[in-house]
Scaffold this motif. Sequence first.
Motif, PDB file in Angstrom:
ATOM      1  N   ILE A 138      25.793  20.558 -16.907  1.00 17.59           N
ATOM      2  CA  ILE A 138      24.866  20.695 -15.774  1.00 17.59           C
ATOM      3  C   ILE A 138      23.583  19.939 -16.055  1.00 17.59           C
ATOM      4  O   ILE A 138      23.040  19.229 -15.189  1.00 17.59           O
ATOM      5  N   LYS A 139      23.095  20.058 -17.289  1.00 16.26           N
ATOM      6  CA  LYS A 139      21.859  19.351 -17.648  1.00 16.26           C
ATOM      7  C   LYS A 139      22.054  17.833 -17.586  1.00 16.26           C
ATOM      8  O   LYS A 139      21.183  17.099 -17.093  1.00 16.26           O
ATOM      9  N   ILE A 140      23.200  17.337 -18.056  1.00 15.08           N
ATOM     10  CA  ILE A 140      23.469  15.894 -17.997  1.00 15.08           C
ATOM     11  C   ILE A 140      23.539  15.424 -16.556  1.00 15.08           C
ATOM     12  O   ILE A 140      22.999  14.365 -16.198  1.00 15.08           O
ATOM     13  N   LEU A 141      24.188  16.218 -15.696  1.00 14.66           N
ATOM     14  CA  LEU A 141      24.270  15.862 -14.272  1.00 14.66           C
ATOM     15  C   LEU A 141      22.880  15.810 -13.646  1.00 14.66           C
ATOM     16  O   LEU A 141      22.568  14.887 -12.879  1.00 14.66           O
ATOM     17  N   GLU A 142      22.051  16.799 -13.944  1.00 18.06           N
ATOM     18  CA  GLU A 142      20.694  16.812 -13.399  1.00 18.06           C
ATOM     19  C   GLU A 142      19.925  15.571 -13.832  1.00 18.06           C
ATOM     20  O   GLU A 142      19.250  14.931 -13.012  1.00 18.06           O
ATOM     21  N   ASP A 143      20.051  15.216 -15.112  1.00 13.54           N
ATOM     22  CA  ASP A 143      19.349  14.026 -15.606  1.00 13.54           C
ATOM     23  C   ASP A 143      19.863  12.761 -14.924  1.00 13.54           C
ATOM     24  O   ASP A 143      19.068  11.863 -14.579  1.00 13.54           O
ATOM     25  N   TYR A 144      21.159  12.702 -14.726  1.00 11.93           N
ATOM     26  CA  TYR A 144      21.738  11.505 -14.091  1.00 11.93           C
ATOM     27  C   TYR A 144      21.257  11.352 -12.653  1.00 11.93           C
ATOM     28  O   TYR A 144      20.810  10.277 -12.237  1.00 11.93           O
ATOM     29  N   TYR A 145      21.325  12.453 -11.889  1.00 19.03           N
ATOM     30  CA  TYR A 145      20.916  12.366 -10.480  1.00 19.03           C
ATOM     31  C   TYR A 145      19.423  12.087 -10.357  1.00 19.03           C
ATOM     32  O   TYR A 145      18.993  11.356  -9.465  1.00 19.03           O
ATOM     33  N   GLN A 146      18.642  12.684 -11.255  1.00 18.68           N
ATOM     34  CA  GLN A 146      17.205  12.426 -11.200  1.00 18.68           C
ATOM     35  C   GLN A 146      16.896  10.964 -11.519  1.00 18.68           C
ATOM     36  O   GLN A 146      16.069  10.328 -10.854  1.00 18.68           O
TER      37      GLN A 146
END
Length: 804
Positions: free
Chosen positions: A315-323
């Motif tokens: 989830i954290k990796i996804l958040e970083d990617y989308y941001q």
Amino acid sequence: MISWLQNILSKRLKQRKMEKKGLIGSRKRRKAEEGLRTVVDKSWSLGILILLLVWFTSAVVILLPSPKSVAKGWVEKQHATETVFVDFDFPYEAVEKTALKRREAREATPLYYRVKNTYLQESKKKINRIFEQIKQRVDLERAGKVYKPKPNDPIEKLVASLNPGILNDLMQIILNSEKRDEYLERMEISIERGIMNPKDREERIYGQKASIIDTLQRISKPRQLAKIPVPAKTAEELADKQLEYYPRVSREKLRPALIKINLAALGNTGNLVFDKAMTDSYRKTAEEKVQPVMKVVKKGEPLINRDQKLTAVDIKILEDYYQKRENLTAAINFWQKFAQTVIITMLMIIITGVYIYHIHPEVVRSNQKIWVIGIVAILAMLINYFMLHAFQAVRPIWGIPQLGLEVIPLALAAVLLSVLIGLRVAVYAGLFTAMVAAQMVGNAEQFSLLIIEGLMVSCLAGFMVRNSTNYRSFFFRCVFTIFIVFLLFDYKYVWKVAESPQVLGWSVGLSFFNSIFTSVLALILLFAFEMIFNISTNMSLLMLCDYNHPLLKRLQLEAPGTYHHSLMVATLSEQAALDIGADPIRVRVCALFHDIGKLVKPEYFTENNIAVEAKHRELHPRMSSLIILNHVKEGVDLAIKHKLRKIIRDGIQQHHGTDLVMYFYKRAIEENRDKANSVEEQEYRYPGPLPKEKEVVIISLADACEAASRTLQKPSPGKIDALVWEIFRNRIRNGQLNSADLTFGELAKVRKSFAKTLTTMLHGRIAYPKDEENEEDEDDLFVASKKASAAEQEKIEKPAEKSS
């Protein structure tokens, strides 16, 4: 000087009393207020200004950076619904590998132990006492006595347990000062090197290193904990060194005794104390020196695979990617997004304006209502933006799943405008703010969900609260509807309960928080809008129906006929409003106050004075008509003085329209038959304006019908219906309904309702038959009672005369 002050104070008090009665001061204020209101309400520039503000606000909240965690809404332990491919080379931290390296660096950091300062002195005292007790035992036994240890003294017990055959060898160490000092020196060296507590070493990881801080604050080189001796090992080493040059036989005989003596002196706990603060400090420094292990996902490669069970790290990796993707997109396409946002928001406002113009044309004609709609929309958009960002700020702290959409108060605009303007405007305003919120989130997957959810909650919440009659009802309806709608839209989380049970609980909790927050905020803003814009809602109007209002109390006492007439008009109007779907509360309040202007000169109106004809007979018809006509102006002045709502002032001002005071007009014509064109009809007409809103039109018709019904002799349903029909035809023929917002079908329903209500109000009663057994009526009873009283008085007076 004193008399001058008294005159000023008395004049001021009289002026205040007259102002309270509305006799002075209010007319000037009313003209100024009405003039300013007219200018403000009809100014095109102000209307365009609020539209520009709405346009600017909607564009800004869309262009501002959206919160990080709204991109997907995936939660921990959920299976990914799709494969996510990266659009660029995306480096991210390999959290597990980084954590492993930091854990290794932490474990490689030695533990730090400090040597006890008092341990050496305590050990020397014990060894010296042991030696003294051994010498004492030897001396006693040489003297032929028995050495008796104390029961609670472990040292004396130890000395008593020693083999008598080794005592002489031990005495050589004790009595030889050189050997004794050498013995103590070796013990001191061993103690300074450090002695580990056996239990402490067992609890540590095997292979862990440690550094020892001696009494002089010197830190030794790290060495494994296994190589740091425990008390038993130190006791053995001390014994071996002491017996190093002894013959083998003597060494084997003395070694067990020396080990016991050394262990008694050293104890079982050792002299090393773990320094947790220093150890944690060095470990933290070691962790910080470790650089994150980075992993790069090449463009086009999958970041998350379909059906992959997501962890908190994913989830954290996804958040970083989308941001990061959003930041790159914003940096590259800012002007493109700016132009797109400006055009889209402008089209939304134009479409909204066209819709309102055709559905609610009266809104477009009033800057006040445009400003109310605009300010509500602006506040709703700003609050939506604030709540979304506030939620994303506190979400990681409280461990809340990705449920950012649950905290957006999408219903705020709808519940406010439903009671302030109308349901259809409220629904469209709610849809407008939902569309802005969807663009603000900036995710295509949740765009449609936000719009549908916003439309549904706006429709249902607006419908539920529009007929609220008090603020408590408004609050509970608002809370219940919003909570249910948001809860129903969270059906998707039911399937995730097995994977992540806390998601459903958070969903219910956030939906309830949203409903409470929206309702409380709506109440606060509702008070503010009613006060600032002088808007009437059913909730504020219903409080004016209290018959203890100062103006209604004055009507009861000073003009009881007018008060009763107002009650009858309110009854007529309220029933008719219900029949055509108008607002019955607004009608009732306006009807109660529509004739308060008669309080200024109540005796000149028929319902308050039977001898009113005598008063008007002494006046010129023009003067009489001025008194009658002025009750409208005086009523508006009193309404302003007592801060009554605008709808009530409109009802007072418009309930006669431009109707003619027929009685005095005809009388003026009869008195001036010889003078041609001497009577101007306009002088005998009310100043208007004509009634516009449905509620005011109903009051105008009810006022005329109720007053005319008083003139009927032996009223019957047929007579009443004919009278009502005639009044309606005259109003239509005279153009008094030209501005009315009523259809002919609605007028027919109003006429039918008036006829029915007046029939029940003016019904006759059945004549009660006389009692044949007792022919005396009530008057005869009173006469008989009077005769009896006179007879009794005569009996009392006769004895008095005789005694005299």
